[in-house]
Motif scaffolding. Structure first.
Motif, PDB file in Angstrom:
ATOM      1  N   THR A 336       0.838  -1.201   0.000  1.00  0.00           N
ATOM      2  CA  THR A 336       0.000   0.000   0.000  1.00  0.00           C
ATOM      3  C   THR A 336       0.872   1.251   0.000  1.00  0.00           C
ATOM      4  O   THR A 336       0.629   2.211  -0.738  1.00  0.00           O
ATOM      5  CB  THR A 336      -0.919   0.003   1.242  1.00  0.00           C
ATOM      6  OG1 THR A 336      -1.511  -1.284   1.356  1.00  0.00           O
ATOM      7  CG2 THR A 336      -2.000   1.045   1.112  1.00  0.00           C
ATOM      8  N   VAL A 337       1.901   1.220   0.853  1.00  0.00           N
ATOM      9  CA  VAL A 337       2.819   2.357   0.899  1.00  0.00           C
ATOM     10  C   VAL A 337       3.421   2.611  -0.476  1.00  0.00           C
ATOM     11  O   VAL A 337       3.461   3.744  -0.966  1.00  0.00           O
ATOM     12  CB  VAL A 337       3.948   2.108   1.933  1.00  0.00           C
ATOM     13  CG1 VAL A 337       5.029   3.167   1.793  1.00  0.00           C
ATOM     14  CG2 VAL A 337       3.384   2.087   3.334  1.00  0.00           C
ATOM     15  N   PHE A 340       0.943   4.213  -2.911  1.00  0.00           N
ATOM     16  CA  PHE A 340       0.732   5.633  -2.638  1.00  0.00           C
ATOM     17  C   PHE A 340       1.984   6.444  -2.952  1.00  0.00           C
ATOM     18  O   PHE A 340       1.898   7.593  -3.387  1.00  0.00           O
ATOM     19  CB  PHE A 340       0.297   5.845  -1.185  1.00  0.00           C
ATOM     20  CG  PHE A 340      -1.173   5.627  -0.993  1.00  0.00           C
ATOM     21  CD1 PHE A 340      -2.092   6.493  -1.562  1.00  0.00           C
ATOM     22  CD2 PHE A 340      -1.646   4.543  -0.278  1.00  0.00           C
ATOM     23  CE1 PHE A 340      -3.450   6.292  -1.416  1.00  0.00           C
ATOM     24  CE2 PHE A 340      -3.003   4.329  -0.121  1.00  0.00           C
ATOM     25  CZ  PHE A 340      -3.904   5.200  -0.691  1.00  0.00           C
ATOM     26  N   LYS A 526      -2.895  -0.706  -6.880  1.00  0.00           N
ATOM     27  CA  LYS A 526      -3.529  -0.770  -5.573  1.00  0.00           C
ATOM     28  C   LYS A 526      -4.806  -1.619  -5.625  1.00  0.00           C
ATOM     29  O   LYS A 526      -5.107  -2.368  -4.693  1.00  0.00           O
ATOM     30  CB  LYS A 526      -3.849   0.634  -5.057  1.00  0.00           C
ATOM     31  CG  LYS A 526      -4.466   0.592  -3.672  1.00  0.00           C
ATOM     32  CD  LYS A 526      -4.712   1.961  -3.107  1.00  0.00           C
ATOM     33  CE  LYS A 526      -5.552   1.874  -1.841  1.00  0.00           C
ATOM     34  NZ  LYS A 526      -6.982   1.752  -2.069  1.00  0.00           N
ATOM     35  N   VAL A 569       0.800   6.961   5.277  1.00  0.00           N
ATOM     36  CA  VAL A 569       0.131   5.655   5.342  1.00  0.00           C
ATOM     37  C   VAL A 569       0.419   4.994   6.686  1.00  0.00           C
ATOM     38  O   VAL A 569      -0.473   4.442   7.342  1.00  0.00           O
ATOM     39  CB  VAL A 569       0.577   4.757   4.175  1.00  0.00           C
ATOM     40  CG1 VAL A 569      -0.046   3.373   4.308  1.00  0.00           C
ATOM     41  CG2 VAL A 569       0.191   5.382   2.854  1.00  0.00           C
ATOM     42  N   ASN A 573      -2.320   4.096   9.498  1.00  0.00           N
ATOM     43  CA  ASN A 573      -2.418   2.702   9.892  1.00  0.00           C
ATOM     44  C   ASN A 573      -2.314   2.523  11.399  1.00  0.00           C
ATOM     45  O   ASN A 573      -3.076   1.801  12.010  1.00  0.00           O
ATOM     46  CB  ASN A 573      -1.294   1.934   9.201  1.00  0.00           C
ATOM     47  CG  ASN A 573      -1.803   0.618   8.690  1.00  0.00           C
ATOM     48  OD1 ASN A 573      -2.893   0.579   8.123  1.00  0.00           O
ATOM     49  ND2 ASN A 573      -1.063  -0.433   8.907  1.00  0.00           N
TER      50      ASN A 573
END
Lengths: 612, 234
Positions: A336-337, A340, A526, A569, A573
């Motif tokens: 995910t990081v 992004f 993603k 992120v 999180n």
């Protein structure tokens, strides 16, 4: 052809007129602030919301009713806004006007985050005052008295402000200072005070709209944001330089929107955006507008340190580190990081290197997520092909959006991209293939080239890493190519670039398309990683998010946005489960960043170690 | 001789990084008309802009009647009696002629009423409701001067009031300046039109490269004629 009852027609006309009243009040406030301060007030929706909450809280805590709220609410909001202008916003007037926009955006995040935390996001009821309840039968329709009052009250407020600006001594100071603030100051007018008062006036207008809206809509922390985006479109249509233009356009577009609801309801949420697009094509300065040149004066962009041998060693070490990270950290999180980070790097290609602030990049990120998801799930495309397909679709969208948006510069560019992205959001909300609120779920990860099973997180991770490295490397190559040099020349001095014979609009458009394409690849990736594509990815909050990441990390550097994305992120999180409002904290960090370290975290670190 | 009304000493000023004034010394006495001569880029306009505070980055001292203008906020400078007419005239297009005239707040008891202004400038009265920038160049120049007179300025800083005007208008402005001088106003005039300046000025300063290189009263003008021609290229 149309079988419409007059009751329905007049009913929708009235709703249109009421919406138009709010559009007019808000766009008037925006125009007044923009005219003098050259700031796009992204906190305008928040000030509207604060007005409504002031009414609610005055009743709840002090038993003060509607009429008190109509006086005290705007006054309180104006005082708070003036304090904000004096202590923070005024410090940014001498630098690029984009920072004013970013600061008000941060403020909006903080306040909305806090209010959502304390009051929840569901609406709170607020009663209409006793003497305005009930209805009158006008013969052709039944008019709820309060709604009639809203239209009258907003007209009074708009006309009052118009008279104040056009017919009084104070108004002539304001008009003159809009043209040439320095000379007005030399004549002995306290212009800084005038700026503060003007900001207060704009905020008060938003708060008046908020108090008026409280009995009609429910009072909720997010009531202002969606409305504000529509108001941006209204303002682009009307042109910001005309007070009367802002008022008239507000009412007219509200009524047009109401009529659309009668004749073609599916288009009612996007009709204003479509009108905006048409106006941009036909008359870029807006219907009532004169082109006001708002050029960047000075940006604190950091720069990457020159890459010596040590630099390459560090980069290889980082990539190597990324290659072993999934064995220690949860791979989906790192993926995910990376998605992004690529998104932020793509966005930074535009903001950091061309100086164009797009506030609608979520359309490309989230749009590509939908396209990839659809291609992989419904057409059964191979995943990498699906991701590239998403990127190509996003680039194509970028061509369309960019074609419209580059007709205006600076702050207008931000508003236009925001409005077009919001139009896309509404389309996604209604189009069948996106599945509306549900989004596209359980997207199969499939087999890479039909061979490697991506359901293994480690395999998936290495694909994402490869895409990320390839993407960032490509962006780095673009920036350091002759093409990239021209982009930076445009950022530094556009008239000069034009005089050297470059067709700057074509360069801007090309950069826009590339940025959209890379954002699309990030979004598609993603979608495969998370196996869902939802409205969250196309919402304006996502556009705001990528702005945050890039500015926090460091504008105009290759690594800054990556650092910013990783931070944000991680932040979300780890703080998501805590009893603190994450949005408010992120907003506060952002405000600090805009006020104190505009080079971003990476930029400041580089400067600290004197690497550049 | 009494103390000068406006006294500038060692004035240095910068536009950002670029150093434009390198220590300017000049005095303007009460009721006197002083002309700053010099070529383009010599620093004449910058001197006026430094006095008004439009250029903020400055060193040295600027005293007006003993008040230190270096420490006065821009919007208070007018209240000590300074009226500024910029080279581009600074007429506001979103204001009518009358609004333009009423724009600067009245800063002293000498502030003129609109009626007095219209008496002095009859053609402004005829066009009082026109948009400010719709007027001709000459009328705009009159309006820019009328504006600070209405506010009651005692020290007029005029930046090239004759620039771009037809000869008949230039002589009209010359007459106006004589009237103002008779009223006892103090005038610091930046002028490239040397023939115009010699008719009204009491004292001359010649600037070059951000400094005053010579100053002399009007009585010594003929003695300096040749030197001026050399420096100004006229």
């Amino acid at each position: 052809m149309f079988d419409i009852s007059s009751q329905a027609l007049f009913g929708q006309l009235l709703i249109g007129l009421i919406n138009g009243s709010f559009y007019a009040l808000l766009s008037l406030g925006l125009a007044v602030i923009f005219g003098l301060l050259r700031v796009i007030n992204l906190a305008h929706g928040t000030q509207y919301m604060l007005g409504a909450f002031a009414a609610y809280l005055l009743l709840d805590h002090f038993g003060l009713g509607y009429w008190w709220a109509l006086v005290l609410g705007p006054l309180l909001v104006a005082l708070m806004s003036m304090a904000f202008e004096r202590t923070m916003l005024s410090k940014l007037y001498d630098i690029d006007h984009l920072y004013g926009l970013l600061l008000t955006f941060g403020l909006a995040l903080v306040i909305e985050g806090l209010f959502t935390f304390y009051f929840g996001s569901s609406g709170l009821p607020y009663p209409a005052p006793d003497n305005l309840r009930g209805t009158i039968d006008l013969g052709f329709m039944i008019l709820p008295i309060y709604r009639g009052w809203v239209v009258v009250a907003s007209l009074i407020a708009c006309i009052g402000v118009w008279l104040l600006i056009e017919r009084t001594r104070l108004g002539s100071y304001l008009r003159a200072a809009t043209e040439n603030p320095t000379l007005v100051q030399v004549f002995g007018v306290n212009v800084p005070l005038l700026l503060t008062l003007t900001y207060g006036l704009g905020a008060a207008l938003a708060a008046v709209a908020g108090v008026l809206a409280a009995p009609i809509y429910q009072v909720s922390p997010t009531m202002g944001t969606n409305l504000l985006i529509i108001v941006f479109a209204v303002v682009v249509v009307g042109g910001m330089s005309s007070i009367m233009g802002a008022i008239v356009t507000g009412y007219v577009l509200g009524v047009l929107e109401g009529l659309t609801k009668v004749f073609y309801p599916q288009a009612s949420s996007i009709v204003i955006f479509i009108i905006m697009a048409i106006v941009l094509l036909a008359r870029p300065a807006g219907l009532f507008g004169r082109e006001v040149q708002v050029t960047a004066t000075h940006t604190d962009t950091a720069s990457d340190p020159a890459l010596g041998n040590l630099g390459y060693v560090i980069i290889f070490a980082c990539v190597a580190l990324l290659a072993v990270v999934p064995f220690f950290l949860y791979p989906v999180f790192v993926m995910t990081v990376l998605c992004f980070a690529l998104f932020a790097a793509a966005f930074n290609l535009l903001l950091g290197y061309v100086g164009l602030l797009s506030f609608g990049h979520a359309a490309f990120f989230g749009g590509a997520a939908y396209f990839t998801a659809h291609a992989v799930k419904v057409w059964g495309l191979e995943p990498l092909t699906g991701i590239l397909f998403g990127g190509v679709c996003a680039a194509a969208m970028g061509l369309g959006v960019g074609f419209l948006a580059i007709r205006r510069q600076g702050l207008y560019f931000a508003m236009i991209t925001l409005a077009i992205a919001q139009m896309f959001y509404f389309i996604c909300l209604q189009a069948p293939f996106t599945h509306g609120e549900d989004g596209i779920q359980s997207i199969p990860r499939g087999h890479l080239f039909g061979l490697i099973d991506l359901n293994s997180n480690i395999a998936m991770y290495f694909l994402v890493l490869a895409i990320f490295v390839a993407g960032v490397f490509s962006i780095w190559r673009i920036i350091n190519s002759p093409f990239g040099n021209i982009l930076q020349a445009i950022r530094e001095n556009e008239p000069r670039a034009i005089s050297l014979g470059y067709n700057v609009n074509r360069y801007k458009l090309a950069a826009f398309v590339m940025s959209a394409g890379f954002a699309g690849i990030a979004g598609g990736t993603k979608a495969i990683v998370a196996q869902v594509a939802t409205l969250v990815d196309v919402g304006w909050q996502m556009s705001g998010h990528v702005v945050l990441m890039t500015v926090l990390g460091g504008l105009g550097t290759i690594f800054g946005p990556i650092v910013g994305a990783a931070m944000l992120v991680t932040f979300e999180n780890y703080f998501a489960d805590f009893q603190i409002p994450v949005t408010a904290i992120i907003g506060a960090v952002f405000v600090l960043c805009v006020m104190l370290f505009r080079r971003g975290i990476y930029g400041e670190v580089v400067r600290l170690f004197r690497l550049s | 001789m009494p103390d000068p009304l406006l006294s500038v000493r060692g004035l240095k000023a910068w536009y950002g990084e670029s150093h434009v004034l390198h220590g300017v010394d000049l005095d303007v006495h009460r009721g006197e008309t002083v002309t700053l001569l010099g070529r383009n880029g010599a620093g004449k306009t910058s001197t006026l802009r430094a006095i008004t505070g439009i250029i903020q980055k400055r060193e040295g001292s600027i005293l007006l009647d003993g008040q230190d203008l270096l420490r006065t906020p821009i919007h208070r400078v007018a209240w000590s009696g300074i009226g500024y007419v910029p080279e581009e005239r600074g007429i506001f297009s979103s204001l009518s002629v009358e609004e333009n005239l009423l724009l600067p707040p009245a800063v002293s008891r000498e502030a003129m009423s609109l009626d007095e202004i219209y008496e002095l400038f009859p053609n402004l009265y005829e066009r009082r409701s026109s948009e400010g920038t719709k007027l001709s160049g000459g009328e705009q120049q009159m309006m820019a001067m009328a504006r600070i007179l209405r506010a009651g300025a005692r020290v007029l800083l005029l930046d090239e009031p004759t620039e771009g005007l037809a000869p008949v208008l230039i002589s009209r402005i010359g007459e106006l300046l004589k009237v103002l001088k008779k009223k006892g106003l103090t005038i610091l005039l930046v002028e490239q039109n040397f023939r115009f300046a010699r008719k009204i000025a009491d004292h001359f300063y010649l600037m070059e490269e951000g400094q005053i290189i010579i100053s002399f009263p009007v009585s010594e003008l003929d003695a300096h004629q040749e030197m001026l021609h050399r420096h100004l290229g006229v």
